[in-house]
Design a protein around this motif. Structure first.
Motif, PDB file in Angstrom:
ATOM      1  N   GLY A 159      -1.750  11.098   0.473  1.00  0.00           N
ATOM      2  CA  GLY A 159      -2.040  11.872   1.686  1.00  0.00           C
ATOM      3  C   GLY A 159      -1.088  11.442   2.790  1.00  0.00           C
ATOM      4  N   HIS A 160      -1.204  10.184   3.201  1.00  0.00           N
ATOM      5  CA  HIS A 160      -0.258   9.636   4.180  1.00  0.00           C
ATOM      6  C   HIS A 160       1.150   9.649   3.580  1.00  0.00           C
ATOM      7  N   THR A 161       1.280   9.119   2.373  1.00  0.00           N
ATOM      8  CA  THR A 161       2.496   9.279   1.567  1.00  0.00           C
ATOM      9  C   THR A 161       2.059   9.658   0.158  1.00  0.00           C
TER      10      THR A 161
ATOM     11  N   THR B  13       0.825  -1.213   0.000  1.00  0.00           N
ATOM     12  CA  THR B  13       0.000   0.000   0.000  1.00  0.00           C
ATOM     13  C   THR B  13       0.858   1.261   0.000  1.00  0.00           C
ATOM     14  N   HIS B  14       2.060   1.182   0.581  1.00  0.00           N
ATOM     15  CA  HIS B  14       2.987   2.321   0.564  1.00  0.00           C
ATOM     16  C   HIS B  14       4.362   1.862   1.033  1.00  0.00           C
ATOM     17  N   HIS B  15       5.314   2.785   1.037  1.00  0.00           N
ATOM     18  CA  HIS B  15       6.722   2.402   1.165  1.00  0.00           C
ATOM     19  C   HIS B  15       7.237   2.330   2.599  1.00  0.00           C
ATOM     20  N   HIS B  16       6.445   2.686   3.596  1.00  0.00           N
ATOM     21  CA  HIS B  16       6.991   2.768   4.958  1.00  0.00           C
ATOM     22  C   HIS B  16       7.554   1.424   5.432  1.00  0.00           C
ATOM     23  N   ALA B  17       8.667   1.543   6.188  1.00  0.00           N
ATOM     24  CA  ALA B  17       9.431   0.351   6.571  1.00  0.00           C
ATOM     25  C   ALA B  17       8.592  -0.651   7.363  1.00  0.00           C
ATOM     26  N   ASP B  18       7.667  -0.164   8.180  1.00  0.00           N
ATOM     27  CA  ASP B  18       6.874  -1.103   8.990  1.00  0.00           C
ATOM     28  C   ASP B  18       5.856  -1.868   8.141  1.00  0.00           C
ATOM     29  N   HIS B  19       5.686  -1.477   6.885  1.00  0.00           N
ATOM     30  CA  HIS B  19       4.761  -2.192   5.988  1.00  0.00           C
ATOM     31  C   HIS B  19       5.471  -3.102   4.990  1.00  0.00           C
ATOM     32  N   ILE B  20       6.792  -2.901   4.828  1.00  0.00           N
ATOM     33  CA  ILE B  20       7.513  -3.728   3.848  1.00  0.00           C
ATOM     34  C   ILE B  20       8.693  -4.451   4.503  1.00  0.00           C
TER      35      ILE B  20
ATOM     36  N   GLY C 148      -4.250   0.157   4.034  1.00  0.00           N
ATOM     37  CA  GLY C 148      -2.929   0.543   4.536  1.00  0.00           C
ATOM     38  C   GLY C 148      -3.036   1.586   5.630  1.00  0.00           C
ATOM     39  N   ASP C 149      -2.317   2.689   5.464  1.00  0.00           N
ATOM     40  CA  ASP C 149      -2.365   3.760   6.464  1.00  0.00           C
ATOM     41  C   ASP C 149      -3.170   4.964   5.974  1.00  0.00           C
ATOM     42  N   THR C 150      -4.087   4.734   5.036  1.00  0.00           N
ATOM     43  CA  THR C 150      -4.951   5.825   4.582  1.00  0.00           C
ATOM     44  C   THR C 150      -6.178   5.924   5.480  1.00  0.00           C
TER      45      THR C 150
HETATM   46 ZN   LIG Z   1       2.761   4.378   6.907  1.00  0.00          ZN
END
Ligand SMILES: [Zn+2]
Length: 257
Positions: free
Chosen positions: A112-114, A53-60, A129-131
């Motif tokens: 928005g979040h990223t 859903t996005h690039h943040h480290a806690d998601h990948i 994701g984090d949206t």
């Molecule tokens: Zn995030």
């Protein structure tokens, strides 16, 4: 399509999506290697795709190890995140389709979040994701309030109320405290707080919710409601009270709540 939510790391959720007709599976947000690898083995399925859903480290965080175990999988993410998501080989944008076995999904571009945040919609299952969270929304790290407001507005007004919302973090209890703070007269918030208390006490996740739950209790989808407008008017002297200004004020309040 069968969906298994997988608690990962501290409070992240990954999701295993399984086409039961073909045994083909995908994971949404590879937060951590071990729980995902175990879930794939337990289910006896063939992992073919990873949907970021996005690039943040806690998601990948589990991506590299998963790519080592499952070579040749398709790694989806927004085209703009090609340099930020290692292994991304299936760049997508708004409206792109994603096929998992016999299930066809669609990408919603929700910055928005990223800048590269996307959601994945399969039938009435939305992975946000984090949206969009249970009773909340993501922080604005790279986007503007208008981008996030527009993204949430599109979700809220283009999808059916029964749509299930599979979100990226277990923040629902704290988000509901904030929802109660900004709209103390909302009985649906109080009822959802009781439900979430019971779920968390029993060790159950609060994901998924439904879009109807969010419409009734999520302050970031309720910027036109008088109770919320009144709270903003009391706290921000002279602020405009159109929905985007209310959203912007709510996000500022939530950042320090
Ligand atoms: Zn995030």
């Amino acid at each position: 399509m069968k969906i298994i939510s997988l608690p990962c790391s501290f409070d992240n959720y990954s999701y295993l999506l399984i086409c039961e007709e073909t045994g083909i599976a995908a994971v949404v947000d590879p937060a951590e290697y071990y729980p995902i690898s175990c879930a794939v083995a337990d289910a006896g399925v063939s992992l073919r795709a990873i949907l970021c859903t996005h690039h943040h480290a806690d998601h990948i965080g589990g991506l590299d190890d998963l790519l080592e175990e499952f070579s040749g999988v398709d790694v989806y993410g927004h085209a703009g995140d090609k340099r930020r998501i290692h292994g991304l080989n299936s760049p997508v944008a708004e409206g792109a389709t994603v096929q998992i076995g016999r299930n066809m999904g669609r990408v919603l571009y929700t910055p928005g979040h990223t800048a590269g945040s996307i959601c994945y919609l399969f039938g009435e299952e939305l992975f946000t994701g984090d949206t969009l969270f249970g009773a909340g929304c993501g922080r604005l790290f790279e986007g503007t309030p208008k981008q996030m407001h527009d993204a949430l507005d599109t979700i809220a007004h283009s999808l059916p109320p029964a749509t299930r919302i599979h979100f990226g973090h277990e923040y629902t209890a704290h988000n509901l405290k904030f929802a109660h703070f900004v709209e103390p007269g909302n009985a649906a918030v109080a009822a959802r707080q009781e439900l979430v208390d019971r779920q968390r006490t029993a060790g159950q996740p609060t994901t998924p919710s439904t879009l109807a739950d969010e419409a009734a209790t999520n302050p970031f989808l309720r910027c036109r409601e008088q109770g919320i407008v009144d709270t903003v008017a009391q706290r921000f002297f002279g602020e405009d009270l159109d929905p985007l200004s209310v959203f912007t004020a709510l996000r500022r309040l939530r950042d320090v709540f």
